[in-house]
Structures are given as C-alpha cells and as structure tokens.
Design an enzyme around this catalytic site. Structure first.
Site, PDB file in Angstrom:
ATOM      1  N   HIS A 380      42.490  45.656  37.883  1.00  0.00           N
ATOM      2  CA  HIS A 380      43.628  45.614  38.806  1.00  0.00           C
ATOM      3  C   HIS A 380      43.151  46.227  40.114  1.00  0.00           C
ATOM      4  O   HIS A 380      42.548  47.299  40.106  1.00  0.00           O
ATOM      5  CB  HIS A 380      44.807  46.398  38.239  1.00  0.00           C
ATOM      6  CG  HIS A 380      46.082  46.156  38.989  1.00  0.00           C
ATOM      7  ND1 HIS A 380      46.265  46.592  40.275  1.00  0.00           N
ATOM      8  CD2 HIS A 380      47.207  45.493  38.650  1.00  0.00           C
ATOM      9  CE1 HIS A 380      47.470  46.216  40.691  1.00  0.00           C
ATOM     10  NE2 HIS A 380      48.058  45.540  39.719  1.00  0.00           N
ATOM     11  N   GLU A 393      51.834  45.300  42.243  1.00  0.00           N
ATOM     12  CA  GLU A 393      51.566  44.141  43.091  1.00  0.00           C
ATOM     13  C   GLU A 393      52.706  43.906  44.094  1.00  0.00           C
ATOM     14  O   GLU A 393      52.495  43.384  45.182  1.00  0.00           O
ATOM     15  CB  GLU A 393      51.502  42.913  42.179  1.00  0.00           C
ATOM     16  CG  GLU A 393      50.449  41.932  42.519  1.00  0.00           C
ATOM     17  CD  GLU A 393      49.461  41.825  41.375  1.00  0.00           C
ATOM     18  OE1 GLU A 393      49.906  41.659  40.237  1.00  0.00           O
ATOM     19  OE2 GLU A 393      48.258  41.912  41.639  1.00  0.00           O
ATOM     20  N   ARG A 396      52.240  44.833  47.741  1.00  0.00           N
ATOM     21  CA  ARG A 396      51.607  43.820  48.600  1.00  0.00           C
ATOM     22  C   ARG A 396      52.517  42.607  48.743  1.00  0.00           C
ATOM     23  O   ARG A 396      52.659  42.051  49.828  1.00  0.00           O
ATOM     24  CB  ARG A 396      50.246  43.416  48.008  1.00  0.00           C
ATOM     25  CG  ARG A 396      49.145  44.421  48.321  1.00  0.00           C
ATOM     26  CD  ARG A 396      47.901  44.142  47.513  1.00  0.00           C
ATOM     27  NE  ARG A 396      48.091  44.457  46.111  1.00  0.00           N
ATOM     28  CZ  ARG A 396      47.563  43.771  45.096  1.00  0.00           C
ATOM     29  NH1 ARG A 396      46.815  42.717  45.328  1.00  0.00           N
ATOM     30  NH2 ARG A 396      47.789  44.151  43.861  1.00  0.00           N
ATOM     31  N   ARG A 417      43.914  38.917  41.169  1.00  0.00           N
ATOM     32  CA  ARG A 417      43.451  40.292  41.001  1.00  0.00           C
ATOM     33  C   ARG A 417      41.930  40.405  40.991  1.00  0.00           C
ATOM     34  O   ARG A 417      41.370  41.357  41.544  1.00  0.00           O
ATOM     35  CB  ARG A 417      44.001  40.854  39.692  1.00  0.00           C
ATOM     36  CG  ARG A 417      45.479  41.066  39.778  1.00  0.00           C
ATOM     37  CD  ARG A 417      46.050  41.433  38.453  1.00  0.00           C
ATOM     38  NE  ARG A 417      47.453  41.796  38.643  1.00  0.00           N
ATOM     39  CZ  ARG A 417      48.278  42.062  37.658  1.00  0.00           C
ATOM     40  NH1 ARG A 417      47.866  42.018  36.413  1.00  0.00           N
ATOM     41  NH2 ARG A 417      49.523  42.391  37.909  1.00  0.00           N
ATOM     42  N   HIS A 520      42.518  46.923  33.567  1.00  0.00           N
ATOM     43  CA  HIS A 520      43.957  46.726  33.485  1.00  0.00           C
ATOM     44  C   HIS A 520      44.382  45.920  32.264  1.00  0.00           C
ATOM     45  O   HIS A 520      45.357  46.250  31.605  1.00  0.00           O
ATOM     46  CB  HIS A 520      44.414  46.009  34.752  1.00  0.00           C
ATOM     47  CG  HIS A 520      45.886  45.891  34.848  1.00  0.00           C
ATOM     48  ND1 HIS A 520      46.713  46.978  34.671  1.00  0.00           N
ATOM     49  CD2 HIS A 520      46.691  44.837  35.096  1.00  0.00           C
ATOM     50  CE1 HIS A 520      47.958  46.581  34.805  1.00  0.00           C
ATOM     51  NE2 HIS A 520      47.977  45.293  35.054  1.00  0.00           N
ATOM     52  N   HIS A 521      43.649  44.867  31.979  1.00  0.00           N
ATOM     53  CA  HIS A 521      44.115  43.981  30.906  1.00  0.00           C
ATOM     54  C   HIS A 521      42.906  43.349  30.238  1.00  0.00           C
ATOM     55  O   HIS A 521      41.999  42.874  30.907  1.00  0.00           O
ATOM     56  CB  HIS A 521      45.008  42.886  31.499  1.00  0.00           C
ATOM     57  CG  HIS A 521      45.756  42.102  30.474  1.00  0.00           C
ATOM     58  ND1 HIS A 521      47.061  42.360  30.135  1.00  0.00           N
ATOM     59  CD2 HIS A 521      45.375  41.072  29.698  1.00  0.00           C
ATOM     60  CE1 HIS A 521      47.462  41.508  29.215  1.00  0.00           C
ATOM     61  NE2 HIS A 521      46.458  40.714  28.927  1.00  0.00           N
ATOM     62  N   ARG A 560      44.328  37.035  34.327  1.00  0.00           N
ATOM     63  CA  ARG A 560      45.759  36.979  34.056  1.00  0.00           C
ATOM     64  C   ARG A 560      46.549  37.150  35.348  1.00  0.00           C
ATOM     65  O   ARG A 560      46.301  38.070  36.103  1.00  0.00           O
ATOM     66  CB  ARG A 560      46.159  38.084  33.083  1.00  0.00           C
ATOM     67  CG  ARG A 560      47.644  38.102  32.805  1.00  0.00           C
ATOM     68  CD  ARG A 560      48.007  39.172  31.815  1.00  0.00           C
ATOM     69  NE  ARG A 560      47.770  40.503  32.324  1.00  0.00           N
ATOM     70  CZ  ARG A 560      48.534  41.121  33.227  1.00  0.00           C
ATOM     71  NH1 ARG A 560      49.583  40.518  33.750  1.00  0.00           N
ATOM     72  NH2 ARG A 560      48.244  42.348  33.620  1.00  0.00           N
TER      73      ARG A 560
END
Ligand code: ADP
Length: 586
Positions: A380, A393, A396, A417, A520-521, A560
């Site tokens: 991220h 997010e 932004r 990302r 992040h993921h 993602r």
C-alpha cells in the site's frame, strides 16, 4: 517504603523469593483506597481505576473505549485481568494494541504510585500465574460447521449460518474479532447497486469485472471475478438487511466509475462492518470462541473433512464436523512466510493485524490444497512508518497529492497501488508526503484519526509547512499553485491524473503526513472455485472444505483494487456459507 525494601533485601539473604512474598509485611504495600489515572493512547486518553487494600490490588477497571472499539475494549479487559493476576502494572502488551497497552500500563503505574506502591517491589513479587496454570483438559464438541477466523469473511459466514439455523462454531485465535478487516478504510466495490442507481451513477457488473481484471494485470481467475461482480449488488442489499448500509459512493483507484461504497459518515469501512457484524452476531446469540486457535484440519478415510483441532485458553478441542469454512485471512504479518515467496520484501513494514500469519494456507496445504498467485503481495503506497497506520486511499481520492522531499509531485497519485508504491520507492529516501488542506479534512472523517494519533504536520501557510518538512518553501508553493491550476482546468498536464480533482488545496491550515509503502494484502492463497470450494493440486474440490476472503487466491490476481477486499469478504463469505450449508444438508 524504604523500610520495606531493606526488609526485602534482608529477607532475600535468608530465603527464596516465593517464601519472601508470603513473608512480606502486608500493611506496607498500599494505602487502601481507589486511585485513578489517565494516559494518552493511540486516539484517546485511556482511564484506569485501581482499588487496593493494604496488601493487595483488589480491583482494576479500565476505560479504553475512545480507542478503536474492538481493540480498545479487548485490551482493557485483558490487561485489567493481567494486572489483577500479576499484582503489578508491568504486564505484557496485547498483540495488535501495543500503544493502547502501553497507555494502560502507564496509567496503572501512576495510579498505583499514588496509592503509595513501589513498582519495583511489586515487580519483584509479581504473582507468577504461569506456574499456577492447571493442565488444559481435552474437549470434544460435535457440530455441523466450523468457521475458522472471525474477520470479515468469517463473521459474514457466521451470520449466514445462524440465519439458516445451522449448528456451528466460530473460532478466533486473537482475544478480539476483526482481523485485517478492521484495517480496511476505503469501502466496498459493488456495481449496479440501488445506491448507484439512486445517485445516477451508471455502472455494470461487466465493467466492474473488466476493471478488476485490468487492475489485477489479468492474472485473476475470470470466473471468480465475474462471480464477485455479479454478486456485488446482492451483497450490498444483504448488508442493508443487517444494518450495515454503505450508501456513500466515491471514486477509488482503478475503477472506471464511482463504485466504492462506504458508510454514510465517511468513517473507515472495516471498523464499521466489524461493529455491525459483531452486533448482529450478538443479537443472533452467536458467541465467537476467542483465544482459540485452529491447528489442524481432520479428514476421514475418504478424504472428506470430519473435524478440526484447536487450542483454547482452557481446553484443547477436537471439533467433529462435516464442513469447515476457512476464513483465516492472509499472511502479511508473517515475515518468515512472505519472505519465503518474496525475499525482496524483507524488512518492509506491514499494515496487517497480528493474526494474519497464513495458518489457513498451511492447514489447507496439509490436505493437498492448491495455491495460486502466492507470490503476489500488495504494497500500500500510503503507510505511516512509525505506527504502520494506513492512510486511506480516500485522502487521495478526495483531492490530496503526493510530493517528494524536493517538494515536487512525481506520479498520478491515483494509479493502482503497485504503481504508486513503485513511484515512491524511486524517490530519494524511498518515501513521500501526502498533502491536503482543511477543506479536505472537514469532508473526510478518517483524517481525524491521523490528527489524533499525531501523524500530521500542519501549518497555516504552504511555506510554513515546507519549512517543517525540510522542503524548499518556494518549490512546494509552486507545486501547490500548479496543482490548484490543474484542478481549475481539470487537466493534469504533468501526470495525467483525471480523478480526485473536485476541490483545490487552498484552505489553511495545510497538512502533511510522511508515508512510504507497506505490506498490505497477500493476493495469493488457497485455490477456490466459484462455490468457494477449496481445490486440491489435482484440480478437485476437497469435500467439505470451503474458504473465503484473504486466505484465498485468484480473485485479485497481481494487484488488488481498493474496495475489492471488502467486496471479496462479504461476497465470498456469503458464498462459502451457502455452499457449506448446502453441503451439510445433503
Ligand atoms: P478476511 O478479511 O479474509 O476476513 P481477516 O484478516 O479480517 O481476513 O480475518 C481473519 C481472522 O482469522 C483474523 O481475526 C485472525 O486472527 C483469524 N485467524 C487466523 N488464523 C487463525 C487460526 N489458526 N485459528 C483461529 N483464527 C485464526
């Protein structure tokens, strides 16, 4: 107290510590009464009230409700018990709530000092609860379905299973529910929803699927993506029925239209959903078995799921069951595991909850489950590094820009990302600042959390902000002026940004948060089909094993999109539950 210490020292010369604690002159430990103290936690002041007799801490009450509701509450309960048991404020922090725990310990220390205690003496004679532990009993429980993990996917599945009248248990290894889901700040992507229609937004599930495939570099499983998109509107309707409405629609990176659905008040979607799911489970009378870690999946002679082994706080369990729903989340908090697949990520901070250690993947693999895209790990781009706190997010999306240490923009801030993260890593120092103004703060509740946690630097002028950041004021002033011109003309001639340009940045005070990428993921995981059945390395479903959420791979491919994790957990959480319910009914 001096007299006590010298007595203690004297006694130590003659006898062991355990004999000593019995020998302590009790009346000298505390001045009896109730004492209170406060200390700053992550977002609020944590309050501790301690009652003492002459020789004992008799009651500890902690209010940490101003912190994140689930974590704060769990930390308060856990540390109150620990302090009471150990008879000293110096107890272990709760994993995942370190700042809150430290505040509790600081306030408890202050309260006990006000009661006349010498903390060093309390530490010296801490009651060692470890040694007093009784051996755990073995318990066998018969049930139809075991849901492993109480994050978004597991709780969704549990609500569905209860509403279908099934007999099941839901296990959570941490002392609190929510997992990584609580960290989701943006919202849930969904297409053709009644909210979009009411707000005049034209969208289609085909477009949602196409955006998701494009965002995932077409590595995604198209069937899972089509299922995600096609089921998304129903999932939004279902959330409405359980009091978890997501009516606020905005733009999120990688989407062709406004598609991300968030809570009405702009609060973080993860905490919002976890609160609503918890409330629904409580209303339905479902108790999550906390501090209970699943360790092994059991199969019968035909390879069908027949049970789960788990370690609880007081017992080791064997659950006999027909179906298991794996909802254990990803492995972004397990450095050993992610560096095995991605050695280049060693040392990167993680935004993940501590329970995201990949247990479900390991347990499923032991039964021959196939893995997909396991090396696909998302960074991220906006993570504050000292707290690992993710800057949503939406900041932004609502108009903030990124600047480097020179004070210059360096990317379209709303690219995917991975692209924004890569752009940051190419800057000197491999970090950037996210910049916004008071107008943006006024419109986005999530920002209050960053201000409270003291992550923001602020100033009444751009130049003042630049000075605090060690940036050349003239350069930053020009960057802002150029940006405001871009917003006015709705044309980003520098980096081609086309969204999140509804408001300029001209309302003081101005704010900046220093950020860099964080893990992040984990997009990869166990392979599933569109019915959320776990697929083995021979391409066949493992009978009775279902999975949903971050433990699975295939939905997100190589990247993602923001808003698709929440879509994944709700949509596939529901599908996994429906499939398991049907399977056990056979
Ligand atoms: P998702 O978004 O897919 O629902 P989350 O990270 O939100 O994933 O939730 C996963 C939950 O599963 C976390 O609360 C985590 O602590 C829990 N969990 C992980 N491994 C186990 C395990 N072995 N036993 C019980 N719970 C687990």
């Amino acid at each position: 107290m001096k007299r006590l210490i010298s007595l203690v020292v004297a006694l130590m010369m003659f006898c062991g510590a355990s004999a000593l604690s019995e020998a302590l002159p009790a009346e000298t430990l505390f001045t009896p009464g109730t004492y209170e103290a406060e200390a700053q936690g992550l977002l609020s002041s944590v309050k501790v009230q301690i009652t003492v007799s002459e020789d004992e801490i008799t009651d500890v009450s902690i209010d940490a409700t101003g912190e994140t509701p689930t974590l704060g509450g769990a930390a308060a309960e856990m540390l109150a018990g620990a302090i009471l048991n150990a008879q000293t404020p110096n107890v272990d922090s709760m994993s995942g709530a370190t700042v809150t725990s430290k505040a509790i310990i600081a306030a408890a220390t202050e309260a006990l000092e006000a009661a006349g205690a010498d903390i060093a003496v309390l530490d010296e004679f801490r009651r060692d609860t470890d040694g007093a532990e009784t051996p755990k009993e073995d318990k066998t429980v018969d049930t139809e379905i075991v849901i492993i993990g109480a994050g978004g996917a597991g709780m969704t599945a549990a609500i569905m299973a209860k509403q279908a009248g099934k007999d099941f248990v839901i296990l959570e290894k941490m002392p609190y529910v929510g997992g990584n889901t609580t960290k989701a700040t943006g919202g849930m992507n969904a297409s053709e929803t009644h909210y979009q229609k009411e707000q005049g937004i034209e969208d289609s599930s085909a477009l949602f699927a196409a955006d998701t495939m494009k965002g995932g570099h077409a590595l995604n499983d198209p069937k899972l993506v089509a299922m995600l998109a096609d089921s998304s509107s129903d999932a939004i309707d279902w959330l409405d029925t359980i009091g978890a409405d997501l009516p606020k629609i905005s733009f999120s990176g990688g989407a062709s239209v406004n598609r991300i659905h968030a809570p009405a008040d702009g609060s973080g979607v993860g905490n919002y959903l976890v609160d609503r799911f918890s409330a629904k489970l409580a209303e339905l009378g479902v108790e999550v078995m906390l501090n209970t870690k699943a360790t092994e999946l059991l199969v019968d002679g035909e390879g069908k799921i027949c049970g789960v082994k788990a370690e609880g706080p007081d017992a080791n369990y064997t659950f006999n069951c027909k179906a298991v729903i794996l909802a254990t989340g990803g492995f972004g908090a397990n450095e050993d595991m992610y560096t095995q697949f991605r050695p280049d990520l060693k040392g990167t901070v993680t935004t993940n909850a501590p329970g995201a250690t990949g247990d479900g993947i390991v347990m499923a693999q032991a039964l021959g489950a196939d893995l997909v895209d396991i090396e696909q790990i998302q960074l991220h781009p906006t993570v504050e590094q000292s707290t690992s706190m993710l800057i949503t997010e939406s900041v932004r999306g609502d108009g903030a820009i990124l600047v480097n240490q020179k004070g210059e923009r360096f990317t379209n801030e709303l690219l995917t990302r991975d692209a924004v993260s890569a752009a940051e890593l190419a800057q000197e120092g491999q970090y950037a600042y996210i910049l916004f103004d008071q107008n943006l703060r006024d419109h986005l509740k999530a920002i209050e959390k960053y201000v409270k946690a003291e992550l923001t630097v602020q100033a009444d002028t751009i130049e003042g902000l630049a000075e605090q950041l060690g940036i050349d004021p003239a350069v930053l002033a020009k960057t802002l002026a150029d940006w405001n011109e871009i917003v006015k003309n709705q044309r980003d001639t520098q980096f081609g940004r086309t969204t999140g340009m509804n408001a300029d940045l001209t309302t003081p005070p101005y704010y900046a948060i220093k950020i860099a990428p964080g893990i992040h993921h984990t997009m990869g995981g166990v392979k599933i089909d569109t019915a959320a059945q776990v697929i083995n390395t021979e391409g066949k479903p493992i009978p009775g094993l279902f999975a949903a959420g971050e433990v699975t791979g295939g939905v997100h491919g190589g990247n993602r999109l923001g808003g698709n994790a929440v879509a994944d957990i709700v949509i596939f959480g529901r599908i996994a539950a429906e499939s398991a319910i049907e399977y056990v009914g056979k």
